[in-house]
Design an enzyme around this catalytic site. Structure first.
Site, PDB file in Angstrom:
ATOM      1  N   LYS B  80      -3.652  10.811  14.685  1.00 30.90           N
ATOM      2  CA  LYS B  80      -4.360  10.125  14.179  1.00 30.90           C
ATOM      3  C   LYS B  80      -5.954  10.322  14.458  1.00 30.90           C
ATOM      4  O   LYS B  80      -5.853   9.651  15.555  1.00 30.90           O
ATOM      5  CB  LYS B  80      -4.227   8.341  13.708  1.00 30.90           C
ATOM      6  CG  LYS B  80      -5.496   7.537  12.772  1.00 30.90           C
ATOM      7  CD  LYS B  80      -4.291   6.058  12.447  1.00 30.90           C
ATOM      8  CE  LYS B  80      -4.770   5.583  11.092  1.00 30.90           C
ATOM      9  NZ  LYS B  80      -4.255   4.456  10.864  1.00 30.90           N
ATOM     10  N   SER B 155      -2.987   3.199   6.268  1.00 26.83           N
ATOM     11  CA  SER B 155      -4.432   4.169   6.087  1.00 26.83           C
ATOM     12  C   SER B 155      -4.295   5.140   7.320  1.00 26.83           C
ATOM     13  O   SER B 155      -4.606   5.805   6.966  1.00 26.83           O
ATOM     14  CB  SER B 155      -5.248   3.064   7.295  1.00 26.83           C
ATOM     15  OG  SER B 155      -5.204   3.198   8.301  1.00 26.83           O
ATOM     16  N   SER B 179      -0.637   0.161   8.518  1.00 31.50           N
ATOM     17  CA  SER B 179      -1.077   1.214   8.642  1.00 31.50           C
ATOM     18  C   SER B 179       0.022   1.646   8.802  1.00 31.50           C
ATOM     19  O   SER B 179      -0.988   3.413   8.406  1.00 31.50           O
ATOM     20  CB  SER B 179      -2.457   1.529   9.082  1.00 31.50           C
ATOM     21  OG  SER B 179      -3.015   0.911   8.015  1.00 31.50           O
TER      22      SER B 179
END
Lengths: 95, 490
Positions: B80, B155, B179
Site C-alpha cells: 500500500k 482505503s 480500511s
C-alpha cells in the site's frame, strides 16, 4: 451545535487551509451532517467512565537518549522543494 | 500464465522448495498478468516490475548456490502506498506527496526485504487512507475486478483489487476504521486487522495514530497467518508496539472448532444492513454449527456510538498528524506566496484533496477551544465504554461474528457526494479499531449480482490465532476460491 460561516473560516485559518467562497456552503453542510450524527453520544451516560488515552494500557515507554546516525541525509534533502547549501529554504520571516 | 498467478503463497512456497518453479518464473507470470489486466483495474500507483525481475534472478542464483534463504525468498508482494519504501515513491495517493521518495524503509517493509520478498509496486488508496472506496485517490480510480463499474472498497482498495485480480500473490494494507477489511470483503479476499500494537507502525504515514494498524491482504487464511508471522513483533522505533512473545500463527489453524463459542451481536444485523448480506451470514452461521462450534445470539450495542466517536477521534488525530505537511521539508509547495503563512496555506490548500481537508477541518473544530469537552473528551470516554463492552463479550465468547459492511461493493460515483453516507459504510468495522482488538474479513458467499459478501470475525486482544483458526475451518468447508472467481466484467 450549529457551525457558523465565521466559525468555519476561523477554524480553516487555524488549520492553514483556504476555503473559497463557493465552497463554504458545501463545507458547512458536510460538517454539520457529521456533527449532527455525533449528537447520539449525548444520550449516553458516560459520567462514571474515564477517558481512554492512547490505544493500549502501557503508560510511558522510556529509552536511553542516545545519538544514532541516520545514513541517508541526501535522501532527506532530495525531497526539499527548495534548498540552498544543504539547508531548507523558506521565505523571509523577518524584515 | 493464469495458473501460476492463481496459486496462493503457501502453494508457491512448496513449488519453490520442490524446484517446480523458480522465482523468475513466478515474478514473470505476475508481470504478464499485470501487463494484461492492470489497464482495466488501475490498482498500482507505482510499478517496480523491472527491479522485481532482476531481484528474482538474483534470488534464483543464490538458491542454486545453496545459500541459506528464507522459504519466502523470491515471492512477490504489493505494498500500500502509505508505507515508506526507500528509493521508491510513497505518495499516499495525494498530490501533496506525489513526488516524495522516502529516505528510509518502514519496519514492515524492512521485514519483507529481510525475507527476500520482492515488491512489484505500490498500491492505490484513498488519499492519506481517508475513505471507503479508493475514489478519494488523487492519482487514479481503482476498479473492482469482480465488476469494473464498482469500487474495490477502501482505503486499501488497490491492495485488495491487486490480490483479487492475481496481480500480486499477497499485499500489505493499513486499517484505521476498516480500511483492510472492507476492501477485502468487496474484492472477495482475506484481510486481517491485527491487535493495535502487534505490528510496528514505523514508516506508515500516520492518519490516526491511536487507531492505525498495518495488516495482510491475502488470497486465503493460511497466507494471512504467514504474512502476520513475518510482520508482527515489537519494534523499538514504535513505542506503541507491544513487547509480547512472538507467536507462530500457522500452529493453530487446523484445530477442531468443537468447544469454540461464537457470539453473534444482533445490533450488527439491524437497520441498514442489506438483506442479501444478512442471508449469506445466516448461511455461515449454519456452517459453523455444522463444524461443531456453539453459536449464540448476543448483544453488543457499540456500532453507532463507535462510528460517532471514530469520526471525532480519527479526524482530531489527523488534523494534528497532517500539520507536518507545510511545503517546507518535503511534499508539495505552492508556486505563489508572499509570506510564510501564505506558503503554508497555499501549499496545503492546493496539495490536499477535498476529503482530507474536510477531515482536517472537522478535527481542528472538535479540538478547538470551547468544543474539546463536548466532542473529543466525550469520544475518549465512549472509547472506554466500547472497550468495556467488548471485554464483557469476550468473557462469554471466543470470537464474535458480524458483517464487514452493510452492502457489497457499490457503483463508482454512487456515494461520492455524501460524505456521511460514505462514513456509514464503516459502521460494522470502526468499533474494532476503537477497542484495539483484532478482526479478520473473509468471503462467505456472493450476492445476486455475483459480488462477494464478507464476514467479519472479531477476537480478543492478541488472540489472532483464534480468529485465524475459526476463519480457516470455515474457508476449508465452503471453498470460496474454488467456486467463485472475479470476472473483470465491464
Amino acid at each position: 451545535m450549529t457551525v457558523s460561516k465565521e466559525e468555519l473560516l476561523h477554524i480553516a485559518n487555524l488549520a492553514d487551509i483556504k476555503i473559497k467562497d463557493e465552497e463554504i456552503d458545501k463545507y458547512l453542510n458536510n460538517l454539520q451532517d457529521i456533527l449532527n450524527y455525533t449528537e447520539l453520544l449525548n444520550s449516553m451516560n458516560l459520567d462514571e467512565l474515564d477517558e481512554t488515552i492512547g490505544a493500549n494500557d502501557s503508560s510511558n515507554v522510556f529509552r536511553k537518549d542516545e545519538i544514532a546516525q541516520f545514513d541517508n541525509k541526501e535522501g532527506i534533502m532530495a525531497n526539499a522543494p527548495e534548498k540552498e547549501r544543504n539547508m531548507f529554504k523558506i521565505p523571509k520571516v523577518l524584515n | 500464465m493464469e495458473s501460476i498467478t492463481n496459486l496462493t503463497v503457501h502453494e508457491l512456497v512448496e513449488k519453490l522448495k520442490n524446484n517446480e518453479l523458480t522465482s523468475e518464473e513466478i515474478t514473470k507470470a505476475y508481470i504478464d498478468r499485470i501487463n494484461e489486466k492492470e489497464k482495466d483495474v488501475d490498482a498500482f500507483v507505482t510499478l517496480t516490475t523491472d527491479e522485481a525481475l532482476n531481484e528474482s534472478k538474483k534470488i534464483d542464483e543464490e538458491r542454486k548456490e545453496n545459500k541459506e534463504l528464507s522459504e519466502y525468498a523470491g515471492i512477490p508482494i504489493g505494498i500500500k502506498d502509505n508505507l515508506c519504501t526507500k528509493g521508491v515513491k510513497t505518495t499516499c495517493s495525494s498530490k501533496m506527496l506525489e513526488n516524495f521518495v522516502s529516505p528510509y524503509d518502514a519496519t514492515v517493509v524492512e521485514k519483507l526485504n529481510k525475507e527476500g520478498i520482492i515488491s512489484l509496486g505500490k498500491l492505490n488508496m484513498d488519499e492519506f487512507a481517508m475513505g471507503s472506496s479508493t475514489e478519494n485517490s488523487a492519482i487514479k480510480i481503482t476498479h473492482n475486478p469482480w465488476d469494473l463499474s464498482r469500487v474495490p472498497g477502501g482505503s486499501s482498495g488497490g491492495s485488495a483489487a491487486a490480490v483479487a485480480g492475481n496481480f500480486v500473490p499477497w499485499a500489505l494494507g493499513s486499517d484505521t476504521g476498516g480500511s483492510i477489511r472492507e476492501p477485502a470483503a468487496f474484492c472477495g479476499v482475506v484481510g486481517l486487522k491485527p491487535t493495535y500494537g502487534l505490528v510496528s507502525r514505523y514508516g506508515l504515514v500516520a492518519f490516526a495514530s491511536s487507531l492505525d494498524q498495518v495488516g495482510p491482504i491475502t488470497k486465503d487464511v493460511k497466507d494471512s497467518a504467514m504474512l502476520l508471522n513475518i510482520i508482527s513483533g515489537h519494534d523499538e522505533k514504535d513505542s506503541t508496539s507491544y513487547d509480547v512473545e512472538k507467536k507462530d500463527y500457522l500452529q493453530n489453524l487446523e484445530k477442531d472448532l468443537t468447544g469454540i463459542k461464537i457470539g453473534v451481536p444482533k445490533e450488527f444485523f439491524g437497520e441498514g444492513i442489506n438483506k442479501e448480506v444478512k442471508e449469506q451470514l445466516e448461511k455461515a452461521i449454519e456452517t459453523y454449527k455444522k463444524l461443531g462450534a456453539t453459536v449464540e445470539e448476543t448483544s453488543l450495542d457499540v456500532a453507532k456510538a463507535s462510528l460517532a466517536a471514530y469520526y471525532i477521534i480519527a479526524c482530531a488525530e489527523a488534523s494534528s498528524n497532517l500539520g507536518r505537511f507545510d511545503g517546507i521539508r518535503y511534499g508539495y509547495r505552492a508556486k505563489d506566496f508572499n509570506s510564510l503563512k501564505e506558503l503554508y496555506v497555499n501549499s496545503r490548500t492546493e496539495g490536499f484533496g477535498d476529503e482530507v481537508k474536510r477531515r482536517i477541518i472537522l478535527g481542528t473544530y472538535v479540538l478547538s477551544s470551547g468544543y474539546y469537552d463536548a466532542y473529543y473528551k466525550k469520544a475518549q470516554k465512549v472509547r472506554t465504554y466500547v472497550k468495556n463492552e467488548f471485554n464483557k463479550a469476550f468473557s462469554k465468547y471466543d470470537v464474535l461474528l458480524t458483517p464487514v459492511s452493510p452492502s457489497t461493493a457499490f457503483k463508482i460515483g454512487e456515494k461520492c457526494n455524501n460524505p456521511l453516507e460514505m462514513y456509514l459504510a464503516d459502521i460494522c468495522t470502526v468499533s474494532i479499531n476503537i477497542a484495539s482488538v483484532p478482526a479478520i474479513s473473509l468471503p462467505c458467499g456472493v450476492d445476486s449480482n455475483g459480488m462477494p459478501v464478507g464476514m467479519q470475525l472479531i477476537g480478543n486482544r492478541f488472540e489472532e490465532e483464534k480468529i485465524l483458526n475459526v476463519a480457516y475451518k470455515f474457508e476449508q468447508e465452503i471453498k470460496f476460491r474454488e467456486n467463485h472467481k472475479p470476472t473483470f466484467k465491464k
